[in-house]
Design a protein around this motif. Structure first.
Motif, PDB file in Angstrom:
ATOM      1  N   GLU A 105      34.701  24.704 -49.530  1.00  0.00           N
ATOM      2  CA  GLU A 105      34.215  23.507 -48.831  1.00  0.00           C
ATOM      3  C   GLU A 105      34.837  22.218 -49.376  1.00  0.00           C
ATOM      4  OE1 GLU A 105      30.003  23.545 -48.078  1.00  0.00           O
ATOM      5  OE2 GLU A 105      30.079  25.675 -47.566  1.00  0.00           O
ATOM      6  N   PRO A 106      34.866  22.002 -50.690  1.00  0.00           N
ATOM      7  CA  PRO A 106      35.541  20.789 -51.173  1.00  0.00           C
ATOM      8  C   PRO A 106      37.027  20.758 -50.819  1.00  0.00           C
ATOM      9  CG  PRO A 106      34.187  21.729 -52.910  1.00  0.00           C
ATOM     10  CD  PRO A 106      34.206  22.716 -51.782  1.00  0.00           C
ATOM     11  N   PHE A 107      37.668  21.928 -50.822  1.00  0.00           N
ATOM     12  CA  PHE A 107      39.093  21.994 -50.491  1.00  0.00           C
ATOM     13  C   PHE A 107      39.344  21.533 -49.063  1.00  0.00           C
ATOM     14  CE2 PHE A 107      42.610  24.743 -48.823  1.00  0.00           C
ATOM     15  CZ  PHE A 107      43.647  24.030 -49.402  1.00  0.00           C
ATOM     16  N   TYR A 108      38.572  22.023 -48.124  1.00  0.00           N
ATOM     17  CA  TYR A 108      38.773  21.616 -46.725  1.00  0.00           C
ATOM     18  C   TYR A 108      38.379  20.160 -46.500  1.00  0.00           C
ATOM     19  CZ  TYR A 108      40.449  26.074 -45.063  1.00  0.00           C
ATOM     20  OH  TYR A 108      41.237  27.179 -44.848  1.00  0.00           O
ATOM     21  N   GLN A 109      37.457  19.631 -47.282  1.00  0.00           N
ATOM     22  CA  GLN A 109      37.145  18.196 -47.198  1.00  0.00           C
ATOM     23  C   GLN A 109      38.341  17.364 -47.661  1.00  0.00           C
ATOM     24  OE1 GLN A 109      33.561  17.846 -49.504  1.00  0.00           O
ATOM     25  NE2 GLN A 109      32.288  18.749 -47.903  1.00  0.00           N
ATOM     26  N   ILE A 110      39.015  17.833 -48.691  1.00  0.00           N
ATOM     27  CA  ILE A 110      40.220  17.145 -49.175  1.00  0.00           C
ATOM     28  C   ILE A 110      41.299  17.176 -48.106  1.00  0.00           C
ATOM     29  CG2 ILE A 110      42.120  17.284 -50.854  1.00  0.00           C
ATOM     30  CD1 ILE A 110      39.946  18.276 -52.882  1.00  0.00           C
ATOM     31  N   LEU A 111      41.467  18.323 -47.438  1.00  0.00           N
ATOM     32  CA  LEU A 111      42.464  18.417 -46.365  1.00  0.00           C
ATOM     33  C   LEU A 111      42.168  17.406 -45.267  1.00  0.00           C
ATOM     34  CD1 LEU A 111      42.935  22.297 -46.000  1.00  0.00           C
ATOM     35  CD2 LEU A 111      44.331  20.674 -47.297  1.00  0.00           C
ATOM     36  N   GLN A 112      40.898  17.236 -44.919  1.00  0.00           N
ATOM     37  CA  GLN A 112      40.521  16.257 -43.895  1.00  0.00           C
ATOM     38  C   GLN A 112      40.832  14.834 -44.363  1.00  0.00           C
ATOM     39  OE1 GLN A 112      36.386  17.101 -42.974  1.00  0.00           O
ATOM     40  NE2 GLN A 112      37.019  17.807 -40.946  1.00  0.00           N
ATOM     41  N   LYS A 113      40.497  14.515 -45.600  1.00  0.00           N
ATOM     42  CA  LYS A 113      40.773  13.176 -46.128  1.00  0.00           C
ATOM     43  C   LYS A 113      42.269  12.867 -46.120  1.00  0.00           C
ATOM     44  CE  LYS A 113      36.710  12.928 -49.069  1.00  0.00           C
ATOM     45  NZ  LYS A 113      36.189  13.030 -50.443  1.00  0.00           N
ATOM     46  N   GLU A 114      43.066  13.892 -46.339  1.00  0.00           N
ATOM     47  CA  GLU A 114      44.517  13.728 -46.371  1.00  0.00           C
ATOM     48  C   GLU A 114      45.150  13.861 -44.978  1.00  0.00           C
ATOM     49  OE1 GLU A 114      46.770  12.860 -48.726  1.00  0.00           O
ATOM     50  OE2 GLU A 114      45.063  12.387 -50.007  1.00  0.00           O
ATOM     51  N   LYS A 115      44.309  14.009 -43.962  1.00  0.00           N
ATOM     52  CA  LYS A 115      44.759  14.142 -42.569  1.00  0.00           C
ATOM     53  C   LYS A 115      45.698  15.334 -42.363  1.00  0.00           C
ATOM     54  CE  LYS A 115      44.125   9.260 -41.396  1.00  0.00           C
ATOM     55  NZ  LYS A 115      42.920   9.112 -42.027  1.00  0.00           N
ATOM     56  N   ILE A 116      45.429  16.397 -43.105  1.00  0.00           N
ATOM     57  CA  ILE A 116      46.145  17.656 -42.890  1.00  0.00           C
ATOM     58  C   ILE A 116      45.387  18.365 -41.767  1.00  0.00           C
ATOM     59  CG2 ILE A 116      46.762  19.882 -43.917  1.00  0.00           C
ATOM     60  CD1 ILE A 116      47.114  18.376 -46.583  1.00  0.00           C
ATOM     61  N   PRO A 117      46.078  18.732 -40.686  1.00  0.00           N
ATOM     62  CA  PRO A 117      45.392  19.179 -39.458  1.00  0.00           C
ATOM     63  C   PRO A 117      44.817  20.596 -39.523  1.00  0.00           C
ATOM     64  CG  PRO A 117      47.739  19.307 -39.151  1.00  0.00           C
ATOM     65  CD  PRO A 117      47.518  18.701 -40.513  1.00  0.00           C
ATOM     66  N   ILE A 118      43.944  20.822 -40.490  1.00  0.00           N
ATOM     67  CA  ILE A 118      43.263  22.109 -40.622  1.00  0.00           C
ATOM     68  C   ILE A 118      41.774  21.820 -40.728  1.00  0.00           C
ATOM     69  CG2 ILE A 118      43.008  24.208 -41.986  1.00  0.00           C
ATOM     70  CD1 ILE A 118      45.806  23.655 -43.101  1.00  0.00           C
ATOM     71  N   GLU A 119      40.993  22.493 -39.911  1.00  0.00           N
ATOM     72  CA  GLU A 119      39.553  22.246 -39.890  1.00  0.00           C
ATOM     73  C   GLU A 119      38.798  23.543 -40.145  1.00  0.00           C
ATOM     74  OE1 GLU A 119      36.212  20.592 -36.750  1.00  0.00           O
ATOM     75  OE2 GLU A 119      38.326  20.329 -36.309  1.00  0.00           O
ATOM     76  N   LEU A 120      37.887  23.497 -41.096  1.00  0.00           N
ATOM     77  CA  LEU A 120      37.037  24.649 -41.394  1.00  0.00           C
ATOM     78  C   LEU A 120      35.962  24.730 -40.324  1.00  0.00           C
ATOM     79  CD1 LEU A 120      36.281  26.930 -43.385  1.00  0.00           C
ATOM     80  CD2 LEU A 120      34.841  25.252 -44.563  1.00  0.00           C
ATOM     81  N   ILE A 121      35.886  25.868 -39.639  1.00  0.00           N
ATOM     82  CA  ILE A 121      34.926  26.044 -38.556  1.00  0.00           C
ATOM     83  C   ILE A 121      33.654  26.712 -39.051  1.00  0.00           C
ATOM     84  CG2 ILE A 121      34.535  27.140 -36.301  1.00  0.00           C
ATOM     85  CD1 ILE A 121      36.532  24.831 -36.268  1.00  0.00           C
TER      86      ILE A 121
END
Length: 161
Positions: A105-121
């Motif tokens: 969960e923290p990893f995918y939040q970091i991806l969102q903050k960095e605007k990396i287009p991967i979303e945890l569903i």
């Protein structure tokens, strides 16, 4: 007629953007639980996305390249670095069977903050489902000019003539 023209340009612009969205890809990655925290093996993430990576034995640091972003992880550390920005993942990465596992969960939040287009569903039982969004358009600017609008588009490939 003047009021209709900017609206038509904006509609045309969004039609271009939508036509250059290449879709999305659904991926599933195995999840393990350690002390009530869900983790993914970072090498599964790397393999699913076919990313370039390098492990520095002397520093015990994993470097992953995702486009223009470089992510760094170390086993037993709760910090992740993306380019020159440092994030705290709350939970430390763990090393199990020579694999680095990171808290999902923290990893995918970091991806969102960095605007990396991967979303945890979702995370269900031992599987995490994510969507990788694939876009051709990276960014755009709309500028008002004396005689109309100027639209500048930055894309990953050239538009057809």
């Amino acid at each position: 007629m003047f009021k209709i023209r900017p609206i038509l340009l904006i509609v045309f612009f969004f039609a271009i953007i939508i036509s250059h969205i290449q879709g999305s890809e659904k991926i599933e990655i195995n999840v393990i639980t350690n002390n009530n925290v869900k983790y993914i093996a970072i090498d599964d993430f790397i393999n699913h996305h076919q990313l370039k990576y390098r492990f520095y034995d002397s520093k015990e640091k994993l470097e992953i390249q995702y486009g223009s972003k470089i992510l760094y992880f170390s086993p037993f550390s709760s910090y992740c670095r993306v380019n020159n920005k440092i994030y705290h993942m709350t939970y430390a990465a763990i090393l199990k069977n020579k694999k680095i596992y990171i808290p999902i969960e923290p990893f995918y939040q970091i991806l969102q903050k960095e605007k990396i287009p991967i979303e945890l569903i979702s995370i269900k039982k031992n599987r995490a489902t994510a969507i990788v969004k694939k876009y051709n358009i990276k960014k755009f600017n709309i500028n008002k000019k004396n005689n109309g609008l100027s639209i500048a588009i930055n894309a990953t490939k050239k538009f057809d003539s």
